[in-house]
Design a protein around this motif. Structure first.
Motif, mmCIF file in Angstrom:
data_model
loop_
_atom_site.group_PDB
_atom_site.id
_atom_site.type_symbol
_atom_site.label_atom_id
_atom_site.label_comp_id
_atom_site.label_asym_id
_atom_site.label_seq_id
_atom_site.Cartn_x
_atom_site.Cartn_y
_atom_site.Cartn_z
ATOM 1 N N GLU A 1 0.859 -1.193 0.000
ATOM 2 C CA GLU A 1 0.000 0.000 0.000
ATOM 3 C C GLU A 1 0.885 1.228 0.000
ATOM 4 O O GLU A 1 1.716 1.398 0.897
ATOM 5 N N PRO B 1 0.933 5.165 0.312
ATOM 6 C CA PRO B 1 0.015 6.241 0.723
ATOM 7 C C PRO B 1 0.072 7.473 -0.192
ATOM 8 O O PRO B 1 1.149 7.833 -0.680
ATOM 9 N N ASP C 1 -2.239 10.143 0.877
ATOM 10 C CA ASP C 1 -2.434 11.020 2.035
ATOM 11 C C ASP C 1 -2.870 10.126 3.194
ATOM 12 O O ASP C 1 -2.873 8.900 3.038
ATOM 13 N N PRO C 2 -3.231 10.659 4.346
ATOM 14 C CA PRO C 2 -3.538 9.759 5.485
ATOM 15 C C PRO C 2 -4.701 8.797 5.249
ATOM 16 O O PRO C 2 -4.822 7.806 5.956
ATOM 17 N N ARG D 1 -5.842 7.825 1.794
ATOM 18 C CA ARG D 1 -5.887 7.205 0.464
ATOM 19 C C ARG D 1 -4.562 6.511 0.149
ATOM 20 O O ARG D 1 -3.511 6.906 0.659
ATOM 21 N N CYS D 2 -4.668 5.525 -0.722
ATOM 22 C CA CYS D 2 -3.433 4.820 -1.098
ATOM 23 C C CYS D 2 -3.558 4.204 -2.483
ATOM 24 O O CYS D 2 -4.651 4.088 -3.031
ATOM 25 N N ARG E 1 3.627 -2.270 5.112
ATOM 26 C CA ARG E 1 2.632 -1.636 4.237
ATOM 27 C C ARG E 1 3.229 -1.306 2.866
ATOM 28 O O ARG E 1 2.712 -1.710 1.850
ATOM 29 N N THR E 2 4.347 -0.618 2.851
ATOM 30 C CA THR E 2 4.848 -0.114 1.569
ATOM 31 C C THR E 2 5.907 -1.042 0.966
ATOM 32 O O THR E 2 6.475 -1.893 1.648
ATOM 33 N N LYS F 1 4.786 4.589 -6.641
ATOM 34 C CA LYS F 1 4.260 5.216 -5.413
ATOM 35 C C LYS F 1 4.166 6.724 -5.667
ATOM 36 O O LYS F 1 4.913 7.259 -6.522
ATOM 37 N N VAL G 1 3.971 12.392 -0.259
ATOM 38 C CA VAL G 1 2.773 12.002 0.501
ATOM 39 C C VAL G 1 2.280 13.225 1.261
ATOM 40 O O VAL G 1 3.060 13.873 1.973
ATOM 41 N N LYS H 1 -5.274 15.228 4.750
ATOM 42 C CA LYS H 1 -6.170 14.718 3.721
ATOM 43 C C LYS H 1 -6.347 15.743 2.593
ATOM 44 O O LYS H 1 -6.640 16.911 2.868
#
Ligand code: C5P
Length: 410
Positions: free
Chosen positions: A197, A199, A201-202, A204-205, A250-251, A279, A283, A287
């Motif tokens: 995943e 990101p 923003d906090p 969305r990904c 996650r990333t 990616k 980031v 939001k």
């Protein structure tokens, strides 16, 4: 190639017509360098003679707990001697006895006395196999960690068609060889699984569609076959495989960091993760707000290729996946070369029956030397075992080859 050199296999033969196939199984193990000792039930000697097996194995065949030559502890001797015990064919009767812990002949006594892993290859009429008593007994065996091979479906000696035929000797050989090769050696394998995943923003990904099922099945299969497994997993909703050390990330960058660190001490790496290729270049800490009628442009940066980076390590057997929707084998062969892999598993993800999120899969195993083995549609668990077995055999062959080259130089 002597991939089983020095391994000791106790072969239990029970009274089923498939007993004649045991002879071929003995030959396959011997060709691979294993030492085989046969134990037969009283019923089994009606199907093939102890002399046949004694000639093949070069060892006395144990059949009678109360034979004059037996000092009363043959079953204990046999049990202690074995690295692996295999019952092939295993009748419904012997399976029931093992489930209950009955020891009324030399074979069942040896099995009860053995601390070696046990493999059972059922062989019986389809109605006997389907009977609730047999199914219950097989479930008990499975719960105790006893490995079952087969049975297959097809024509039976009695004329019925159904499930109950003993698996072919080549299949029993493949699975038992794999168990013997990796067991007790503390060999390390690293597997990546699931999506990553990235990101935006906090909230969305960017991610890929991946359930993680194949990677988790591989981790479980490798642990079952005796590997010490580290699973580096992206976000999935699966429980940790039993006996596997699982790290959740996650990333792609986090996945690379863990994979690289762990792979340096490992012998095998399987890249099964669906890593996001790109990616967001930056980031947003808060939001990103919707503004009327305005589009939104996202700038992307390429993620590291984890498997390609890891494949550069010396002495690491690297296995990748090629999940494609068209020209599967062409892309897979190219990927094997370009990423410098030792093996690639090509699977068609265009079909809903075998692709993402499904429980089944179908694949072709492609080796570095160009050999290709198609694997028909089967559960992801079974395919995982096939892949681990293929890796085990390939690693054992390479080791045996370098040992014989070394001996040749001396
Ligand atoms: O390049 P592609 O994504 O098609 O290759 C698939 C194989 O490469 C899989 O084994 C996957 O786990 C691995 N891979 C990786 N790192 C990436 C992309 C793919 O390890 N960034």
């Amino acid at each position: 190639m002597e991939i089983l050199k020095g391994k000791k296999i106790l072969l239990g033969i029970t009274g089923g017509i498939a007993a004649y196939k045991s002879c071929e199984l003995v030959r396959l193990w011997q060709k691979a360098g294993a030492d085989v000792m046969a134990v037969m039930t009283p019923a089994a000697v009606n199907f093939i003679t102890p002399l046949t097996l004694a000639s093949l194995t070069g060892r006395e065949v144990l059949t009678d707990t109360f034979a004059a030559s037996n000092t009363g502890i043959d079953h204990i001797r046999a049990a202690r001697w074995a690295d692996l015990a295999v019952i092939a064919p295993a009748t419904a009767n012997t399976i029931a006895k093992i489930a209950c812990g009955i020891a009324d002949n030399l074979l069942t006594s040896a099995v009860l006395a053995s601390r070696a892993p046990l493999v059972v290859a059922p062989a019986m009429n389809c109605a006997m196999y389907e009977n609730a008593a047999t199914q219950n007994n097989l479930r008990i065996l499975k719960e105790r960690g006893i490995a079952l091979v087969g049975p297959d479906s097809g024509y039976q000696a009695c004329g019925d068609i159904g499930r109950g035929r003993m698996s072919e000797p080549a299949e029993i050989f493949r699975q038992t060889a794999s168990m013997l090769i990796a067991s007790g050696q503390n060999r390390r394998m690293v597997i990546t699984a699931g999506p990553t995943e990235e990101p935006i923003d906090p909230v969305r990904c960017i991610t890929n569609r991946s359930s993680g099922k194949m990677g988790y099945a591989l981790a479980q299969a490798a642990a079952v076959r005796g590997w010490k497994v580290k699973l580096v997993s992206g976000p999935v909703s699966l429980p940790d495989p039993v006996g596997v050390e699982t790290v959740r990330i996650r990333t792609a960058s986090e996945m690379l960091e863990h994979a690289w660190r762990e792979a340096r001490d490992a012998e095998c790496f399987i890249g099964c993760a669906a890593v996001a290729d790109f990616k967001p270049s930056s980031v947003s800490e808060s939001k990103i707000k919707k503004t009327a009628n305005d589009g939104f442009k996202l700038s992307l940066t390429q993620n590291p290729d984890i498997i390609k980076t890891v494949a550069a390590l010396d002495n690491l057997f690297t296995v990748g996946f090629a999940a494609e929707t068209d020209d599967l084998l062409v892309y897979a062969r190219h990927k094997l070369q370009s990423k410098n892999l030792d093996m690639i598993i090509a699977n068609d993800v265009s079909s809903p029956l075998t692709g993402f999120n499904s429980d089944d899969n179908e694949a072709t195993i492609i080796y570095r030397n160009g050999r290709e083995t198609p694997v028909p549609k089967m559960s992801k668990e079974d395919l995982a075992l096939r892949i681990i077995d293929a890796i085990n055999c390939e690693l054992a062959e390479t080791a045996a080859l370098s040992e014989s080259e070394e001996n040749g130089r001396q």
